[in-house]
Design a protein around this motif. Structure first.
Motif, short mmCIF file in Angstrom:
data_model
loop_
_atom_site.label_atom_id
_atom_site.label_comp_id
_atom_site.label_asym_id
_atom_site.label_seq_id
_atom_site.Cartn_x
_atom_site.Cartn_y
_atom_site.Cartn_z
N GLN A 179 0.84 -1.18 0.00
CA GLN A 179 0.00 0.00 0.00
C GLN A 179 0.88 1.24 0.00
OE1 GLN A 179 -3.30 -0.86 2.31
NE2 GLN A 179 -4.53 0.54 1.13
N TYR A 231 -11.57 11.75 2.72
CA TYR A 231 -12.94 11.46 2.34
C TYR A 231 -13.68 10.89 3.54
CZ TYR A 231 -12.16 12.23 -2.63
OH TYR A 231 -11.89 12.80 -3.85
N PHE A 265 -11.28 7.99 4.87
CA PHE A 265 -10.18 7.55 4.01
C PHE A 265 -9.25 8.73 3.73
CE2 PHE A 265 -11.59 3.38 2.79
CZ PHE A 265 -12.97 3.43 2.85
N TYR A 305 -6.64 15.43 -9.13
CA TYR A 305 -7.62 14.64 -8.41
C TYR A 305 -7.87 13.26 -9.01
CZ TYR A 305 -8.95 19.23 -6.54
OH TYR A 305 -8.94 20.46 -5.93
N ASN A 306 -7.43 13.01 -10.23
CA ASN A 306 -7.99 11.85 -10.90
C ASN A 306 -7.41 10.51 -10.48
OD1 ASN A 306 -5.65 12.73 -12.14
ND2 ASN A 306 -6.20 11.87 -14.12
N LYS A 307 -6.12 10.37 -10.29
CA LYS A 307 -5.56 9.08 -9.93
C LYS A 307 -5.26 9.05 -8.44
CE LYS A 307 -3.04 6.49 -12.37
NZ LYS A 307 -4.05 5.44 -12.62
N LEU A 308 -6.33 8.87 -7.68
CA LEU A 308 -6.21 8.86 -6.23
C LEU A 308 -5.75 7.50 -5.73
CD1 LEU A 308 -9.52 10.72 -5.34
CD2 LEU A 308 -7.22 11.63 -5.05
N ILE A 309 -4.80 7.51 -4.79
CA ILE A 309 -4.37 6.30 -4.08
C ILE A 309 -4.92 6.43 -2.67
CG2 ILE A 309 -2.44 4.88 -3.33
CD1 ILE A 309 -2.65 5.14 -6.35
N PHE A 310 -5.79 5.50 -2.28
CA PHE A 310 -6.48 5.59 -1.01
C PHE A 310 -5.77 4.78 0.07
CE2 PHE A 310 -10.54 7.73 -1.66
CZ PHE A 310 -10.63 7.77 -3.04
N GLY A 311 -5.90 5.25 1.31
CA GLY A 311 -5.54 4.44 2.45
C GLY A 311 -6.63 3.40 2.72
N ALA A 312 -6.39 2.53 3.69
CA ALA A 312 -7.30 1.42 3.95
C ALA A 312 -8.58 1.82 4.67
CB ALA A 312 -6.59 0.33 4.75
N GLY A 313 -8.60 3.01 5.25
CA GLY A 313 -9.81 3.48 5.91
C GLY A 313 -9.76 3.33 7.43
N TYR A 333 -14.87 13.79 -16.77
CA TYR A 333 -14.06 12.73 -16.20
C TYR A 333 -14.95 11.76 -15.42
CZ TYR A 333 -10.52 10.42 -13.35
OH TYR A 333 -9.73 9.48 -12.75
N GLY A 388 -9.79 -3.43 4.30
CA GLY A 388 -8.34 -3.41 4.51
C GLY A 388 -7.54 -2.89 3.34
N LEU A 389 -8.20 -2.60 2.23
CA LEU A 389 -7.49 -2.13 1.03
C LEU A 389 -7.94 -0.75 0.58
CD1 LEU A 389 -7.39 -5.42 -1.07
CD2 LEU A 389 -5.54 -4.43 0.29
N GLY A 390 -8.99 -0.23 1.17
CA GLY A 390 -9.49 1.06 0.74
C GLY A 390 -10.13 0.97 -0.64
N GLN A 437 -8.57 2.15 -7.96
CA GLN A 437 -9.13 2.56 -9.24
C GLN A 437 -9.02 1.44 -10.27
OE1 GLN A 437 -7.20 5.70 -11.67
NE2 GLN A 437 -9.11 6.84 -11.40
N ALA A 461 -10.57 16.29 -14.93
CA ALA A 461 -9.67 15.49 -14.11
C ALA A 461 -9.06 16.31 -12.98
CB ALA A 461 -8.56 14.88 -14.96
N GLN A 519 -13.85 14.62 -7.26
CA GLN A 519 -14.77 13.63 -7.79
C GLN A 519 -16.02 13.50 -6.91
OE1 GLN A 519 -12.82 9.90 -9.06
NE2 GLN A 519 -10.88 10.96 -8.78
#
Lengths: 112, 112
Positions: free
Chosen positions: A2, A36, A89, A97-105, B31, B40-42, B45, B97, B101
């Motif tokens: 992650q 979020y 999150f 904003y478009n390629k978001l990498i999220f945490g696990a929450g 977009y 556990g993974l959020g 995309q 983009a 979102q």
């Protein structure tokens, strides 16, 4: 692996207390860090966001603290209310904003 | 009311039976994007689209297809669903983009 690590997984806070959720990232190219909020049965909704040129951003009871050297950022919810109970999150992206990498929450429960 | 609408909201199906999850937005957004949310993974995309007829892979595109023939619609297609695609799926859209979102309320897929 992650790219954005979020902790804790769950959090219980009493009404009126401070909720703190932490995130750490590896990629120094990330330049946008949003949080979020997601209620059960709903999609995530943007709560607050920060860019790395500032160390703190506050919107009402919600504050993001950003530590660029430590590659960490955190969400503080002041005077937590039962209505704040939700999953939160953190996320990061490069260039927008478009390629978001999220945490696990983090599942937050605020008890009355 | 501005919204992102996903259908169906819930679906239980069997391995190998092709299915389509529809996503429609009424905000004239350029977009659009699909995510899957797993414990556990959020959110991760799957695919995104910068505009009509312009689509690209996200972080977990294997086993999925998309199309963007009209600006408002961005269906997610599972040609031969497998149990590891059991998940909660979210469609999102933004004006461009570079804008935040808006997420739909999700589609819970169970593939047996």
């Amino acid at each position: 692996q992650q790219q954005v690590k979020q902790s804790p997984q769950s959090l219980i806070v009493q009404k009126g207390g401070i909720s703190i959720i932490n995130c750490a990232y590896e990629n120094t190219a990330f330049d946008y860090f949003p949080w979020y909020q997601q209620f059960p049965g709903k999609g995530p909704a943007l709560l607050i966001a920060i860019r790395p040129d500032v160390s703190e951003k506050k919107e009402g009871r919600f504050t993001i603290s950003f530590n660029k050297s430590a590659k960490q950022f955190s969400l503080h919810i002041m005077d937590s209310q039962p209505g704040d109970s939700a999953t939160y999150f953190c996320a990061a992206s490069i260039g927008g904003y478009n390629k978001l990498i999220f945490g696990a929450g983090t599942r937050l429960a605020v008890h009355p | 009311e501005a919204q992102v609408t996903q259908n169906p909201r819930y679906l239980i199906t069997v391995t190998g039976k092709k299915l389509t999850v529809t996503c429609s937005q009424n905000m004239n957004h350029e977009y659009m994007s699909w995510y899957r949310q797993d414990p556990g993974l959020g959110l991760r995309q799957i695919y995104y689209s910068m505009n009509v007829e312009v689509t690209d892979k996200g972080d977990v595109p294997e086993g999925y297809k998309v199309s963007r023939k009209e600006k408002r619609n961005f269906p997610l297609i599972l040609e031969s669903p497998s149990p590891n695609q059991t998940s909660l799926y979210f469609c999102a859209s933004s004006l461009r983009a570079s804008q935040p979102q808006h997420f739909g309320d999700g589609t819970r897929l169970s593939i047996l």
